[in-house]
Write a protein that holds these residues in place. Structure first.
Motif, PDB file in Angstrom:
ATOM      1  N   PHE A 157      13.520   2.203  -8.419  1.00  0.00           N
ATOM      2  CA  PHE A 157      13.314   2.668  -9.749  1.00  0.00           C
ATOM      3  C   PHE A 157      12.396   3.720  -9.843  1.00  0.00           C
ATOM      4  O   PHE A 157      12.443   4.804 -10.568  1.00  0.00           O
ATOM      5  N   THR A 158      11.406   3.660  -8.991  1.00  0.00           N
ATOM      6  CA  THR A 158      10.106   4.744  -9.144  1.00  0.00           C
ATOM      7  C   THR A 158      10.926   6.026  -8.525  1.00  0.00           C
ATOM      8  O   THR A 158      10.576   7.128  -9.604  1.00  0.00           O
ATOM      9  N   PHE A 159      11.578   6.093  -7.682  1.00  0.00           N
ATOM     10  CA  PHE A 159      12.237   7.314  -7.199  1.00  0.00           C
ATOM     11  C   PHE A 159      13.147   8.001  -8.201  1.00  0.00           C
ATOM     12  O   PHE A 159      12.868   9.032  -8.633  1.00  0.00           O
ATOM     13  N   VAL A 160      13.980   7.274  -8.919  1.00  0.00           N
ATOM     14  CA  VAL A 160      15.037   7.729  -9.970  1.00  0.00           C
ATOM     15  C   VAL A 160      14.096   8.237 -10.956  1.00  0.00           C
ATOM     16  O   VAL A 160      14.324   9.096 -11.680  1.00  0.00           O
ATOM     17  N   LEU A 170      11.398   9.507 -21.463  1.00  0.00           N
ATOM     18  CA  LEU A 170      11.080   8.646 -20.446  1.00  0.00           C
ATOM     19  C   LEU A 170       9.601   8.322 -20.233  1.00  0.00           C
ATOM     20  O   LEU A 170       9.240   7.132 -20.235  1.00  0.00           O
ATOM     21  N   ILE A 171       9.024   9.427 -20.508  1.00  0.00           N
ATOM     22  CA  ILE A 171       7.448   9.091 -20.411  1.00  0.00           C
ATOM     23  C   ILE A 171       6.950   7.960 -21.570  1.00  0.00           C
ATOM     24  O   ILE A 171       6.174   7.142 -21.067  1.00  0.00           O
ATOM     25  N   PRO A 172       7.218   8.423 -22.875  1.00  0.00           N
ATOM     26  CA  PRO A 172       6.869   7.495 -23.835  1.00  0.00           C
ATOM     27  C   PRO A 172       7.347   6.197 -23.547  1.00  0.00           C
ATOM     28  O   PRO A 172       7.017   5.077 -23.825  1.00  0.00           O
ATOM     29  N   ASN A 204       3.624   0.835 -12.916  1.00  0.00           N
ATOM     30  CA  ASN A 204       2.529   1.541 -12.122  1.00  0.00           C
ATOM     31  C   ASN A 204       3.036   2.637 -10.928  1.00  0.00           C
ATOM     32  O   ASN A 204       2.514   3.448 -10.976  1.00  0.00           O
ATOM     33  N   MET A 205       3.974   2.043 -10.436  1.00  0.00           N
ATOM     34  CA  MET A 205       4.478   2.768  -9.315  1.00  0.00           C
ATOM     35  C   MET A 205       5.166   4.207  -9.997  1.00  0.00           C
ATOM     36  O   MET A 205       5.052   5.230  -9.347  1.00  0.00           O
ATOM     37  N   ALA A 206       5.792   3.955 -10.826  1.00  0.00           N
ATOM     38  CA  ALA A 206       6.570   4.980 -11.591  1.00  0.00           C
ATOM     39  C   ALA A 206       5.548   6.052 -12.081  1.00  0.00           C
ATOM     40  O   ALA A 206       5.712   7.341 -11.977  1.00  0.00           O
ATOM     41  N   PHE A 207       4.396   5.752 -12.704  1.00  0.00           N
ATOM     42  CA  PHE A 207       3.721   6.687 -13.399  1.00  0.00           C
ATOM     43  C   PHE A 207       2.650   7.326 -12.066  1.00  0.00           C
ATOM     44  O   PHE A 207       2.681   8.635 -12.251  1.00  0.00           O
ATOM     45  N   GLY A 208       2.476   6.739 -11.229  1.00  0.00           N
ATOM     46  CA  GLY A 208       1.581   7.158  -9.869  1.00  0.00           C
ATOM     47  C   GLY A 208       2.619   8.396  -9.339  1.00  0.00           C
ATOM     48  O   GLY A 208       2.139   9.444  -9.074  1.00  0.00           O
TER      49      GLY A 208
END
Length: 585
Positions: free
Chosen positions: A91-94, A109-111, A158-162
């Motif tokens: 999920f993080t990569f995509v 996506l970010i909001p 958290n992983m996606a934000f980072g």
């Protein structure tokens, strides 16, 4: 003078022949690694068999609290945690790549990630349990999927934000180099973006894994709508022991949790953190580097090299697919007028969908309880907001200096990493007996003491991201500061704060969201027949979930999302833009 030339058939052996040649040179290390992998696969299959047994929603949710069951329960919990981690990584990569590479998608996506982060785990469980049980009727697999999904929601954001922040703060020279060589998007990701964000990704993954442990009790011992669902696992074991008020069995659960966390750190996270040292962006090698017994052992084996050769055709296939479908980094020649028209159309469609969903939610609440249902959670949210601010400010003052000291010292990292991982991974529920005893003995109200419990689930995001940011500061810059005699506050202002600022912002955003999420289990503390309750939005959502009051639950989740998104928009996003524009190398 004649020369001897080998034929292509001799000089270019087929892949099976080359692999056979390497396997013939295997040592006892290769045999030990192969045996360990086979044992791991066997144990995974044996433990996984329990996920497909028959299940009925009317059956008892009783968990056997015999301590001899703990090894099996621990294995079931570990399997769920690693499956959720694998899903979170994909999920993080995509998600992060889509948001970082498309300004149009980034606006949505970010909001959306802010909102997803703000939704408490219990809010996801309410929907997930019913959905997955209906998807797999009569099978334990439905509850397993719901539990894994709940753990996933405590890890993925958290992983996606980072990783998104790593992509948006990519060093300019690396970006220009990849474009000058006309890398395909696959090559750019594999050769540039993933190595540049590897350190932050691993440390955020470690923190997210700890976040999964924190909500293990809620994800394995599920109570929704006056119905109790339980899965074999160390979280449900601890939950049952807490309800019974059995301190002895709670102690066994804490011991089992400690052994698991230390074991996962030794066999999984320590090798990863030592391996990612190779991705530090610097011109001189550090005098000290992290070491791992497991990593050194694997490097003596031929298996990693053989695995790399087997996976190499997959990488070439993905690169060819990228060229076939035109996935490269050449900018599209779109006129500003067409681009502006496309952005407006995209915003209209996305905004229409959001407004339609909000209108449907308001209709549902108006029919069930009236729109006045938002009044109480809005007021209670102010109390929880005050606790969140105290947690974030306190964690910043305490853990930023400590995180920098740990990140600058590989020797200290080897000592502190397992200790921090144990502390970050402990579910607050395991400490409820001690918390109840302490609050009753001291007369401390949970309105104040709840801040301490919230900190258990939020402060570590700041510490882990600070460590990752400090480790990413090039060694040559630190040595230059030493040669120039820059010390004290000047060193912090010129080197440390600019170096860790992007990572700290990531940690601050996720710590803030984690504190809101932790309020669900920190503002209502049960142990046996005693229950302490604080005034706040977390306790409101917990009561609504336990009572099956869906209008109140939806209102509480919506208000919590509003507070988190508002805080991120007004404060944290401004810091993120500052990190992108001023503190990017």
């Amino acid at each position: 003078m004649s020369s001897f030339r080998t034929s292509p058939a001799v000089s270019r052996k087929s892949l099976p022949l080359r692999l056979a040649g390497r396997m013939s040179r295997m040592t006892w290390v290769d045999i030990a690694v192969a045996a360990a992998v086979l044992v791991l696969l066997y144990m995974t299959v044996r433990v996984g068999q329990g996920t497909t047994v028959r299940f009925s929603t009317s059956q008892s949710a009783k968990i056997d609290t015999d301590p001899w069951q703990l090894p099996y329960y621990a294995a079931r919990s570990l399997l769920r945690m690693f499956v959720a981690l694998a899903l979170s990584t994909v999920f993080t990569f995509v998600y992060a790549l889509a948001a970082a590479r498309s300004r149009r998608l980034e606006r949505i996506l970010i909001p959306a990630l802010d909102i997803l982060q703000s939704v408490p785990v219990l809010g996801f469980l309410t929907v997930a349990v019913a959905g997955f049980v209906a998807l797999f009727p009569g099978s334990m697999l439905g509850l397993e999927c719901a539990s894994i999904f709940a753990i996933f929601t405590s890890q993925a954001w958290n992983m996606a934000f980072g990783f998104y922040h790593s992509l948006t703060s990519l060093p300019r020279e690396l970006d220009e180099l990849s474009r000058s060589f006309r890398f395909t998007r696959w090559m750019r990701f594999w050769k540039v973006e993933l190595p540049a964000g590897a350190i932050g990704l691993v440390w955020n993954g470690m923190m997210s894994f700890g976040g999964g442990w924190f909500f293990l009790v809620a994800s394995e011992a599920i109570s929704v709508g006056n119905k109790n669902f339980a899965l074999p696992g160390i979280g449900s074991y601890a939950g049952a022991a807490i309800i019974d008020g059995d301190l002895g069995k709670i102690g066994w659960a804490i011991l089992a949790m400690t052994v698991m966390v230390v074991g996962v750190n030794f066999f999984f996270w320590r090798p990863l953190t030592a391996w990612i040292e190779k991705f530090k962006y610097e011109q001189s090698e550090a005098s000290e580097i992290q070491r791992s017994v497991i990593l050194d052992f694997l490097r003596r084996s031929h298996w990693p090299h053989l695995l790399g050769r087997l996976l190499r055709p997959l990488g070439r296939g993905l690169a060819r697919a990228g060229r076939i479908f035109g996935i490269d980094d050449r900018p599209l020649t779109v006129s500003p007028r067409h681009r502006r028209t496309g952005d407006i159309a995209f915003a209209v469609v996305a905004g229409g969908l959001i407004l339609w969903g909000l209108a449907d939610l308001l209709d549902y609440l108006r029919d069930r309880s009236g729109l006045g249902v938002f009044g109480e959670p809005l007021l209670l949210g102010l109390a929880t907001l005050a606790r969140v601010i105290v947690v974030v400010v306190g964690a910043t003052l305490v853990w930023v200096p400590i995180g920098v000291h740990i990140g600058f010292s590989p020797r200290l990292t080897r000592i502190a990493q397992p200790l921090v991982q144990v502390l970050a991974s402990f579910p607050a529920n395991f400490l409820f007996p001690l918390a109840v005893w302490f609050f009753l003995r001291t007369g401390l109200s949970l309105d104040v003491g709840g801040v301490l419990l919230m900190a258990l689930g939020a402060q570590w995001y700041i510490l882990f991201n600070t460590i990752a940011g400090a480790m990413s500061i090039p060694t040559d810059l630190r040595e230059a500061m030493d040669d120039l005699g820059v010390r004290g506050w000047q060193r912090w202002r010129r080197l440390i704060l600019p170096g860790i600022f992007p990572s700290y912002v990531t940690g601050g955003i996720t710590a803030s969201g984690g504190a809101w999420n932790a309020s669900i289990v920190s503002e209502i503390v049960p142990f046996g027949t005693t229950t302490l309750t604080a005034t706040g939005l977390g306790a409101y959502i917990s009561h609504a979930t336990a009572d099956g009051n869906y209008p109140h639950l939806l209102a509480g989740v919506a208000v919590m999302s509003l507070y988190v998104v508002g805080l991120n928009r007004l404060f944290w996003r401004r810091l993120h833009r500052l990190a992108e524009t001023r503190y990017t190398t």
